[in-house]
Design a protein around this motif. Structure first.
Motif, PDB file in Angstrom:
ATOM      1  N   GLY A 176     -32.774   9.819  23.977  1.00  0.00           N
ATOM      2  CA  GLY A 176     -33.048  10.137  22.587  1.00  0.00           C
ATOM      3  C   GLY A 176     -33.762   9.046  21.822  1.00  0.00           C
ATOM      4  N   TRP A 177     -33.928   7.869  22.430  1.00  0.00           N
ATOM      5  CA  TRP A 177     -34.689   6.780  21.796  1.00  0.00           C
ATOM      6  C   TRP A 177     -36.097   7.242  21.437  1.00  0.00           C
ATOM      7  CZ3 TRP A 177     -33.286   1.934  20.233  1.00  0.00           C
ATOM      8  CH2 TRP A 177     -34.301   0.993  19.994  1.00  0.00           C
ATOM      9  N   SER A 178     -36.641   8.171  22.219  1.00  0.00           N
ATOM     10  CA  SER A 178     -37.974   8.720  21.958  1.00  0.00           C
ATOM     11  C   SER A 178     -37.894  10.232  21.848  1.00  0.00           C
ATOM     12  CB  SER A 178     -38.940   8.352  23.095  1.00  0.00           C
ATOM     13  OG  SER A 178     -40.157   9.078  22.978  1.00  0.00           O
TER      14      SER A 178
ATOM     15  N   CYS B 130     -25.852  16.019  20.265  1.00  0.00           N
ATOM     16  CA  CYS B 130     -25.268  14.973  19.417  1.00  0.00           C
ATOM     17  C   CYS B 130     -25.538  13.582  19.959  1.00  0.00           C
ATOM     18  CB  CYS B 130     -23.764  15.213  19.247  1.00  0.00           C
ATOM     19  SG  CYS B 130     -23.363  16.635  18.196  1.00  0.00           S
ATOM     20  N   MET B 131     -25.504  13.403  21.266  1.00  0.00           N
ATOM     21  CA  MET B 131     -25.815  12.087  21.810  1.00  0.00           C
ATOM     22  C   MET B 131     -27.300  11.790  21.694  1.00  0.00           C
ATOM     23  SD  MET B 131     -23.080  10.514  22.445  1.00  0.00           S
ATOM     24  CE  MET B 131     -23.519   9.126  23.494  1.00  0.00           C
ATOM     25  N   ARG B 132     -28.146  12.814  21.756  1.00  0.00           N
ATOM     26  CA  ARG B 132     -29.570  12.585  21.467  1.00  0.00           C
ATOM     27  C   ARG B 132     -29.738  12.106  20.030  1.00  0.00           C
ATOM     28  NH1 ARG B 132     -33.392  15.658  19.060  1.00  0.00           N
ATOM     29  NH2 ARG B 132     -32.118  17.555  19.107  1.00  0.00           N
ATOM     30  N   TRP B 133     -28.990  12.714  19.111  1.00  0.00           N
ATOM     31  CA  TRP B 133     -29.070  12.271  17.720  1.00  0.00           C
ATOM     32  C   TRP B 133     -28.589  10.831  17.554  1.00  0.00           C
ATOM     33  CZ3 TRP B 133     -26.256  17.290  15.801  1.00  0.00           C
ATOM     34  CH2 TRP B 133     -27.142  18.373  15.895  1.00  0.00           C
ATOM     35  N   VAL B 134     -27.575  10.445  18.323  1.00  0.00           N
ATOM     36  CA  VAL B 134     -27.142   9.041  18.286  1.00  0.00           C
ATOM     37  C   VAL B 134     -28.276   8.138  18.751  1.00  0.00           C
ATOM     38  CG1 VAL B 134     -25.531   7.358  19.265  1.00  0.00           C
ATOM     39  CG2 VAL B 134     -24.687   9.599  18.542  1.00  0.00           C
ATOM     40  N   GLY B 135     -29.009   8.578  19.779  1.00  0.00           N
ATOM     41  CA  GLY B 135     -30.167   7.816  20.231  1.00  0.00           C
ATOM     42  C   GLY B 135     -31.227   7.699  19.160  1.00  0.00           C
ATOM     43  N   VAL B 136     -31.446   8.765  18.409  1.00  0.00           N
ATOM     44  CA  VAL B 136     -32.388   8.723  17.286  1.00  0.00           C
ATOM     45  C   VAL B 136     -31.908   7.710  16.249  1.00  0.00           C
ATOM     46  CG1 VAL B 136     -33.408  10.033  15.393  1.00  0.00           C
ATOM     47  CG2 VAL B 136     -33.170  11.095  17.646  1.00  0.00           C
ATOM     48  N   CYS B 137     -30.618   7.722  15.960  1.00  0.00           N
ATOM     49  CA  CYS B 137     -30.057   6.765  15.000  1.00  0.00           C
ATOM     50  C   CYS B 137     -30.303   5.325  15.462  1.00  0.00           C
ATOM     51  CB  CYS B 137     -28.570   7.001  14.809  1.00  0.00           C
ATOM     52  SG  CYS B 137     -28.126   8.512  13.924  1.00  0.00           S
ATOM     53  N   GLU B 138     -30.098   5.072  16.749  1.00  0.00           N
ATOM     54  CA  GLU B 138     -30.315   3.722  17.270  1.00  0.00           C
ATOM     55  C   GLU B 138     -31.772   3.294  17.100  1.00  0.00           C
ATOM     56  OE1 GLU B 138     -28.469   1.366  18.205  1.00  0.00           O
ATOM     57  OE2 GLU B 138     -26.518   2.270  18.598  1.00  0.00           O
ATOM     58  N   ARG B 139     -32.701   4.202  17.393  1.00  0.00           N
ATOM     59  CA  ARG B 139     -34.116   3.865  17.239  1.00  0.00           C
ATOM     60  C   ARG B 139     -34.459   3.649  15.767  1.00  0.00           C
ATOM     61  NH1 ARG B 139     -38.995   5.589  19.693  1.00  0.00           N
ATOM     62  NH2 ARG B 139     -40.684   4.295  18.861  1.00  0.00           N
ATOM     63  N   ALA B 140     -33.963   4.521  14.895  1.00  0.00           N
ATOM     64  CA  ALA B 140     -34.239   4.386  13.461  1.00  0.00           C
ATOM     65  C   ALA B 140     -33.686   3.078  12.927  1.00  0.00           C
ATOM     66  CB  ALA B 140     -33.644   5.574  12.702  1.00  0.00           C
ATOM     67  N   LEU B 141     -32.477   2.696  13.366  1.00  0.00           N
ATOM     68  CA  LEU B 141     -31.883   1.440  12.908  1.00  0.00           C
ATOM     69  C   LEU B 141     -32.684   0.251  13.429  1.00  0.00           C
ATOM     70  CD1 LEU B 141     -29.715  -0.182  11.497  1.00  0.00           C
ATOM     71  CD2 LEU B 141     -28.210   0.184  13.478  1.00  0.00           C
ATOM     72  N   SER B 142     -33.166   0.339  14.657  1.00  0.00           N
ATOM     73  CA  SER B 142     -33.994  -0.737  15.197  1.00  0.00           C
ATOM     74  C   SER B 142     -35.280  -0.891  14.395  1.00  0.00           C
ATOM     75  CB  SER B 142     -34.328  -0.441  16.669  1.00  0.00           C
ATOM     76  OG  SER B 142     -35.225  -1.407  17.192  1.00  0.00           O
ATOM     77  N   LEU B 143     -35.916   0.240  14.080  1.00  0.00           N
ATOM     78  CA  LEU B 143     -37.138   0.186  13.267  1.00  0.00           C
ATOM     79  C   LEU B 143     -36.842  -0.398  11.888  1.00  0.00           C
ATOM     80  CD1 LEU B 143     -38.646   3.664  14.216  1.00  0.00           C
ATOM     81  CD2 LEU B 143     -39.622   1.431  14.801  1.00  0.00           C
ATOM     82  N   LEU B 144     -35.714   0.017  11.309  1.00  0.00           N
ATOM     83  CA  LEU B 144     -35.311  -0.497   9.993  1.00  0.00           C
ATOM     84  C   LEU B 144     -35.172  -2.020  10.036  1.00  0.00           C
ATOM     85  CD1 LEU B 144     -32.364   0.971   7.855  1.00  0.00           C
ATOM     86  CD2 LEU B 144     -32.826  -1.458   7.994  1.00  0.00           C
ATOM     87  N   CYS B 145     -34.435  -2.508  11.018  1.00  0.00           N
ATOM     88  CA  CYS B 145     -34.167  -3.947  11.090  1.00  0.00           C
ATOM     89  C   CYS B 145     -35.440  -4.755  11.354  1.00  0.00           C
ATOM     90  CB  CYS B 145     -33.126  -4.235  12.178  1.00  0.00           C
ATOM     91  SG  CYS B 145     -31.472  -3.625  11.779  1.00  0.00           S
ATOM     92  N   ARG B 146     -36.265  -4.263  12.264  1.00  0.00           N
ATOM     93  CA  ARG B 146     -37.508  -4.982  12.572  1.00  0.00           C
ATOM     94  C   ARG B 146     -38.425  -5.047  11.353  1.00  0.00           C
ATOM     95  NH1 ARG B 146     -38.326  -5.945  17.989  1.00  0.00           N
ATOM     96  NH2 ARG B 146     -36.827  -4.929  19.401  1.00  0.00           N
ATOM     97  N   TYR B 147     -38.516  -3.934  10.638  1.00  0.00           N
ATOM     98  CA  TYR B 147     -39.377  -3.926   9.453  1.00  0.00           C
ATOM     99  C   TYR B 147     -38.790  -4.800   8.351  1.00  0.00           C
ATOM    100  CZ  TYR B 147     -42.629  -2.169   5.953  1.00  0.00           C
ATOM    101  OH  TYR B 147     -43.608  -2.090   4.991  1.00  0.00           O
ATOM    102  N   ALA B 148     -37.468  -4.726   8.169  1.00  0.00           N
ATOM    103  CA  ALA B 148     -36.827  -5.532   7.123  1.00  0.00           C
ATOM    104  C   ALA B 148     -36.977  -7.022   7.391  1.00  0.00           C
ATOM    105  CB  ALA B 148     -35.343  -5.166   7.023  1.00  0.00           C
ATOM    106  N   ALA B 149     -37.018  -7.408   8.665  1.00  0.00           N
ATOM    107  CA  ALA B 149     -37.188  -8.817   9.011  1.00  0.00           C
ATOM    108  C   ALA B 149     -38.619  -9.289   8.826  1.00  0.00           C
ATOM    109  CB  ALA B 149     -36.751  -9.056  10.455  1.00  0.00           C
ATOM    110  N   ALA B 150     -39.578  -8.373   9.028  1.00  0.00           N
ATOM    111  CA  ALA B 150     -40.992  -8.768   8.984  1.00  0.00           C
ATOM    112  C   ALA B 150     -41.630  -8.590   7.611  1.00  0.00           C
ATOM    113  CB  ALA B 150     -41.772  -7.961  10.020  1.00  0.00           C
TER     114      ALA B 150
END
Length: 412
Positions: free
Chosen positions: A83-85, A260-280
């Motif tokens: 679900g990451w992609s 539901c586990m695919r959606w958890v994977g989407v959440c993980e990717r969205a959170l990663s994008l959030l953190c990377r953008y917030a840091a940069a």
């Protein structure tokens, strides 16, 4: 029940899946975001071939069926990694609605049906779809349908109107849920499932449904269709006559773990994008977004809610493995509305932190925001599932519970 693999084996598989998704699927996402489907399908054909060669094909199925032989909780972990992609499940032949149809046919198809319909699906040579929901009736109550099939001279004659038939665009066949026994005393025994080739005379593709303006294509699209006296052989009946409702419920139990586990994977990717953008992203020289407390709260809440959602789904998967989907219906309903809402909140936070970039198709966030809002509606709206959970909880208090009422809506 499928035995759980050793932790080391599962960890190794998860590592392979994550690497494959990152290296082969993520680079193709730009074509999906740009709606460049011709290039996307060409690229996916190569990726799917490589997934099969690498042993990452039909991972949800048993080893005897050519899959990984994973327990439901173990595959849940794999589904999260895929679900990451948006392309992860497609790349490995584990996408909806095909995976649900595979499981249906593996459990209920005749040998002839398996040869004609199932094997090409397992091989990835064709796609399928599932036609149940009707625009004239509440989708949360599949005991009420107007589409019918009459048995005449060794053939089923089907008339009806369906929509939100996911993946009809380009599919080779459909599982159609239609009323075959309207006079049955038991309302749960009035409908049956019938296998219908999509090139059958009288099957009309009315339109692709524009989901928040995006029609999409292939696996990512939804269609409105009509059956105008469509005739198929009597042998195309899937499972027992009048067993459509039971088969639909059987299809939904494990399917909700996948989703539901695919959606958890989407959440993980969205959170990663959030953190990377917030840091940069700097809001002033030397002051990145991540230094702001409001953004830190978004990160913390997203982390906690995603982890809680994962544990809730894995607990439901364990219950299904141990006790069966019927006994676990309360847990299944609980994960459906809990994870769908978690998904919406995490995506919304990620878009908010990205600012204007978040609503563009330069990241997968806007695609997910459009196409996953329906998670709170499809397969039973939140409100129906909350009612199921409340009813299950009240059974613990028989002296305080009101008189039992007739079941309405989706019982999972």
């Amino acid at each position: 029940m499928t035995a759980a693999p050793p932790a080391s084996d599962l960890d190794a598989l998860l590592g392979r899946v994550r690497a494959f998704v990152a290296e082969r699927c993520v680079p193709l996402e730009a074509h999906l975001q740009a709606s460049d489907y011709a290039t996307l399908w060409a690229g996916l054909a190569d990726v799917r071939a490589d997934a099969r060669a690498a042993g990452l094909w039909n991972l949800a199925l048993s080893a005897s069926e050519g899959g990984a032989g994973l327990s439901l909780p173990a595959f849940g972990r794999v589904s999260e990694a895929l679900g990451w992609s948006p392309l992860g499940h497609v790349a490995t032949n584990g996408q909806a609605p095909d995976i649900g149809n595979m499981e249906l046919l593996l459990g209920h198809a005749t040998d002839a049906q398996k040869a004609e319909f199932l094997q090409p699906l397992l091989d990835g040579d064709v796609r399928s779809c599932f036609a149940m929901t009707e625009p004239e009736h509440a989708g949360s109550n599949p005991t009420v349908m107007s589409s019918t099939a009459r048995l005449e001279g060794g053939e089923w004659t089907i008339d009806g109107h369906k929509w939100f038939t996911t993946g009809f665009d380009g599919a080779a066949w459909a599982v159609a849920m239609v009323v075959t026994d309207p006079d049955a005393d038991n309302k749960y025994a009035r409908a049956s499932m019938i296998l219908v080739p999509t090139d059958a005379d009288g099957l009309e593709h009315v339109r692709k449904l524009p989901v928040m303006g995006d029609e999409a294509e292939g696996w990512f699209s939804h269609s409105e269709i009509r059956f105008h006296g469509v005739r198929v052989p009597e042998a195309n009946l899937l499972g027992p006559r009048g067993g459509g409702f039971q088969l639909a419920q059987e299809r939904l139990g494990p399917g909700r773990i996948h989703h539901c586990m695919r959606w958890v994977g989407v959440c993980e990717r969205a959170l990663s994008l959030l953190c990377r953008y917030a840091a940069a992203r700097e809001i002033a020289p030397g002051t990145p977004l991540a230094t702001k407390q409001a953004v830190q709260f978004m990160i913390a809440e997203s982390r906690a809610e995603t982890d809680a959602a994962r544990l809730l789904v894995l607990d439901a998967a364990e219950a299904i493995e141990r006790d069966g989907a019927k006994a676990a219906r309360g847990k299944i309903s609980a994960i459906k509305f809990t994870v769908a809402n978690t998904l919406q909140r995490v995506l919304d936070r990620a878009i908010q932190v990205h600012g204007g970039l978040g609503v563009l198709d330069d990241t997968p966030l806007a695609f997910w925001y459009r196409h996953e809002r329906g998670a709170r509606i499809y397969d039973g709206p939140d409100e129906v599932h909350k009612t199921v959970v409340a009813r299950e909880e009240m059974r613990r208090y028989p002296d305080a519970a009101p008189p039992a009422k007739a079941r309405v809506g989706v019982d999972v």
